[in-house]
Write an enzyme that holds these catalytic residues in place. Structure first.
Site, PDB file in Angstrom:
ATOM      1  N   ASP A   1      -0.891  -5.670   9.388  1.00 45.75           N
ATOM      2  CA  ASP A   1      -1.898  -4.684   9.000  1.00 45.75           C
ATOM      3  C   ASP A   1      -3.159  -5.457   8.620  1.00 45.75           C
ATOM      4  O   ASP A   1      -3.179  -6.173   7.620  1.00 45.75           O
ATOM      5  CB  ASP A   1      -1.353  -3.875   7.801  1.00 45.75           C
ATOM      6  CG  ASP A   1      -2.325  -2.785   7.362  1.00 45.75           C
ATOM      7  OD1 ASP A   1      -3.455  -2.744   7.862  1.00 45.75           O
ATOM      8  OD2 ASP A   1      -1.922  -1.969   6.499  1.00 45.75           O
TER       9      ASP A   1
ATOM     10  N   LYS B   1     -13.386  -0.385   6.892  1.00 50.33           N
ATOM     11  CA  LYS B   1     -13.903  -1.105   5.717  1.00 50.33           C
ATOM     12  C   LYS B   1     -14.992  -2.098   6.114  1.00 50.33           C
ATOM     13  O   LYS B   1     -16.034  -2.153   5.467  1.00 50.33           O
ATOM     14  CB  LYS B   1     -12.784  -1.873   5.014  1.00 50.33           C
ATOM     15  CG  LYS B   1     -11.468  -1.143   4.912  1.00 50.33           C
ATOM     16  CD  LYS B   1     -11.434  -0.143   3.793  1.00 50.33           C
ATOM     17  CE  LYS B   1     -10.065   0.542   3.779  1.00 50.33           C
ATOM     18  NZ  LYS B   1      -9.865   1.363   2.621  1.00 50.33           N
TER      19      LYS B   1
ATOM     20  N   TRP C   1       0.858  -1.188   0.000  1.00 49.08           N
ATOM     21  CA  TRP C   1       0.000   0.000   0.000  1.00 49.08           C
ATOM     22  C   TRP C   1       0.898   1.244   0.000  1.00 49.08           C
ATOM     23  O   TRP C   1       1.837   1.322   0.805  1.00 49.08           O
ATOM     24  CB  TRP C   1      -0.881  -0.051   1.252  1.00 49.08           C
ATOM     25  CG  TRP C   1      -1.818   1.081   1.431  1.00 49.08           C
ATOM     26  CD1 TRP C   1      -2.689   1.582   0.510  1.00 49.08           C
ATOM     27  CD2 TRP C   1      -2.003   1.853   2.626  1.00 49.08           C
ATOM     28  NE1 TRP C   1      -3.405   2.612   1.061  1.00 49.08           N
ATOM     29  CE2 TRP C   1      -3.007   2.807   2.354  1.00 49.08           C
ATOM     30  CE3 TRP C   1      -1.430   1.826   3.890  1.00 49.08           C
ATOM     31  CZ2 TRP C   1      -3.444   3.728   3.296  1.00 49.08           C
ATOM     32  CZ3 TRP C   1      -1.858   2.732   4.838  1.00 49.08           C
ATOM     33  CH2 TRP C   1      -2.856   3.675   4.534  1.00 49.08           C
TER      34      TRP C   1
ATOM     35  N   ALA D   1      -6.572  -4.565   7.749  1.00 50.65           N
ATOM     36  CA  ALA D   1      -7.504  -3.475   7.431  1.00 50.65           C
ATOM     37  C   ALA D   1      -8.781  -3.974   6.755  1.00 50.65           C
ATOM     38  O   ALA D   1      -9.732  -3.208   6.626  1.00 50.65           O
ATOM     39  CB  ALA D   1      -6.817  -2.447   6.539  1.00 50.65           C
TER      40      ALA D   1
HETATM   41  C1  LMR Z   1      -6.939   2.356  -0.434  1.00 51.49           C
HETATM   42  O1  LMR Z   1      -5.874   1.739  -0.462  1.00 51.49           O
HETATM   43  O2  LMR Z   1      -7.556   2.666  -1.454  1.00 51.49           O
HETATM   44  C2  LMR Z   1      -7.546   2.711   0.901  1.00 51.49           C
HETATM   45  O3  LMR Z   1      -6.822   2.112   1.927  1.00 51.49           O
HETATM   46  C3  LMR Z   1      -7.742   4.150   1.096  1.00 51.49           C
HETATM   47  C4  LMR Z   1      -6.492   4.872   1.455  1.00 51.49           C
HETATM   48  O4  LMR Z   1      -6.484   5.512   2.513  1.00 51.49           O
HETATM   49  O5  LMR Z   1      -5.506   4.811   0.704  1.00 51.49           O
END
Ligand code: LMR
Length: 402
Positions: A221, A256, A140, A223
């Site tokens: 993580d 989420k 990410w 999420a």
């Molecule tokens: C994403 O990866 O689209 C989400 O986790 C939103 C973000 O905060 O980046």
């Protein structure tokens, strides 16, 4: 008339700042919103969308908000740990019922998963400024900045190869040989962002063995729990690893799985080697939180607590979560069935998958078809609707053919 003040000469503080690139995912929201084409396809940021393309508030969340409106008697401060009952209710969802009473695992409420990751990175830096975090690539895009802002060194290691669409498990294990005892490894508990490619249980087991044998500390993580294969299956790897090691961090988010994105609702759990060490870590978390946000925002955690404390609301939340998960799985199956080269999508989990497309190809799709996905080729599967899923697949396959 105002007095004329004399301004001192010399360099100006804010003139020293350099321009920063906008956050790519947040920028994508604005770009997609600004596109007037009615048939645009927004598969950018990771939010759940229903078949009509909306991100509605869950029934149980709405009901909890009504209850809060009627029954909440004060907005007085709760303290840096946030809503203790919220944390107590989330703990068994993450770690299982057996771990709920484990006093070596402590948690605090945080502003979303981001807050939990940042707080965890700060705690690591405080505990050992030389500790490094090994992070599988790709990851990410906000992981790196969050870790580095806390002053912790990040070591990039392989995780997934987009071109061959496979997890580079051996390469990752090999790269971890450079880790020293006390270094950390950042893992995605489930629904890997951006690839959707999760470790299987055998891989979790092998990794757990390596992590324990070498004295590494997992930083997980979590999420998207519940959006891959349900709450229990999605937590299996995390639970196995946390049980086997004597130290771990888990950054958890309800944004989420409760659909409360903008309410910023998460928690950070620490497992320490003893209840006493966990108590000390907890005190440090409070001190660090106090200097960053003082106290986390209450509303999202109050909603989640109200839902989880009420058997009917909890059952309804579970039912809606299962529906969301099923919709993601059916869209995955539909894309996979469209073309041989998209078949891998069905074997992955959660909202995301990454397409083997160049950035140029991604930008061309944006231009020609109004398809908004991240420059990396990551797309939010559940941003698709029954009407446009095949159009999306056709446009992508056409690009792959070029
Ligand atoms: C994403 O990866 O689209 C989400 O986790 C939103 C973000 O905060 O980046």
């Amino acid at each position: 008339m105002a007095d004329a003040f004399t301004l001192a000469d010399g360099p100006r503080l804010f003139d020293r700042l350099s321009l920063q690139p906008s956050d790519s995912l947040l920028q994508l929201i604005a770009l997609a919103n600004a596109d007037p084409r009615p048939d645009k396809i927004d598969v950018g940021v990771g939010v759940y969308r229903d078949p009509a393309g909306g991100t509605p508030i869950l029934r149980a969340v709405k009901a909890a908000e009504r209850i809060l409106l009627e029954t909440q008697r004060t907005k007085a401060y709760l303290g840096s740990a946030g809503d203790a009952r919220f944390v107590e209710l989330v703990k068994p969802i993450v770690f299982g019922e057996r771990a709920a009473a484990d006093d070596r695992i402590v948690g605090v409420q945080t502003p979303g998963g981001c807050g939990a990751l940042r707080l965890g990175a700060d705690l690591i830096e405080k505990a050992d400024p030389d500790a490094r975090i090994f992070v599988g690539q790709p990851t990410w895009p906000n992981h790196g900045p969050l870790i580095e802002c806390a002053g912790v060194e990040m070591v990039k290691i392989p995780y997934y190869d987009t071109a061959s669409r496979r997890i580079l498990f051996d390469e990752m294990m090999d790269a971890l040989k450079d880790a020293r005892a006390g270094d950390l490894i950042l893992l995605h508990g489930c629904c890997h962002n951006p690839t959707g490619a999760d470790l299987d249980l055998d891989q979790w087991k092998a990794l757990t063995e390596l992590v324990s044998a070498r004295g590494l500390v997992p930083f997980i993580d979590l999420a998207y729990q519940g959006l891959g294969n349900g709450l229990e299956i999605d937590a299996q790897g995390t639970r196995m690893m946390v049980e086997a090691v004597d130290q771990a961090l888990v950054a958890q988010s309800c944004d989420k799985n409760f659909g409360v994105y903008r309410e910023r609702t998460g928690s950070l759990f620490i497992k320490a080697s003893s209840a006493e060490a966990a108590g000390t870590a907890f005190g440090n978390l409070l001190q660090l939180s106090r200097t960053m946000w003082s106290m986390p925002p209450d509303h999202g955690a109050a909603i989640v607590r109200t839902v989880l404390d009420d058997p009917d609301l909890r059952a309804d939340w579970n039912a809606e979560l299962i529906e969301m998960c099923a919709r993601i799985r059916s869209l995955r199956a539909r894309l996979a069935a469209y073309d041989e080269r998209l078949r891998y999508i069905d074997g992955q989990n959660g909202m995301f998958s990454i397409l083997p497309l160049s950035t140029d190809a991604v930008l061309e799709l944006r231009e020609s078809h109004g398809i908004y996905m991240a420059d990396s080729g990551r797309f939010n599967i559940v941003g698709l609707s029954d009407e446009n899923a095949d159009l999306f697949a056709a446009a992508v396959v056409e690009k792959m053919n070029e």
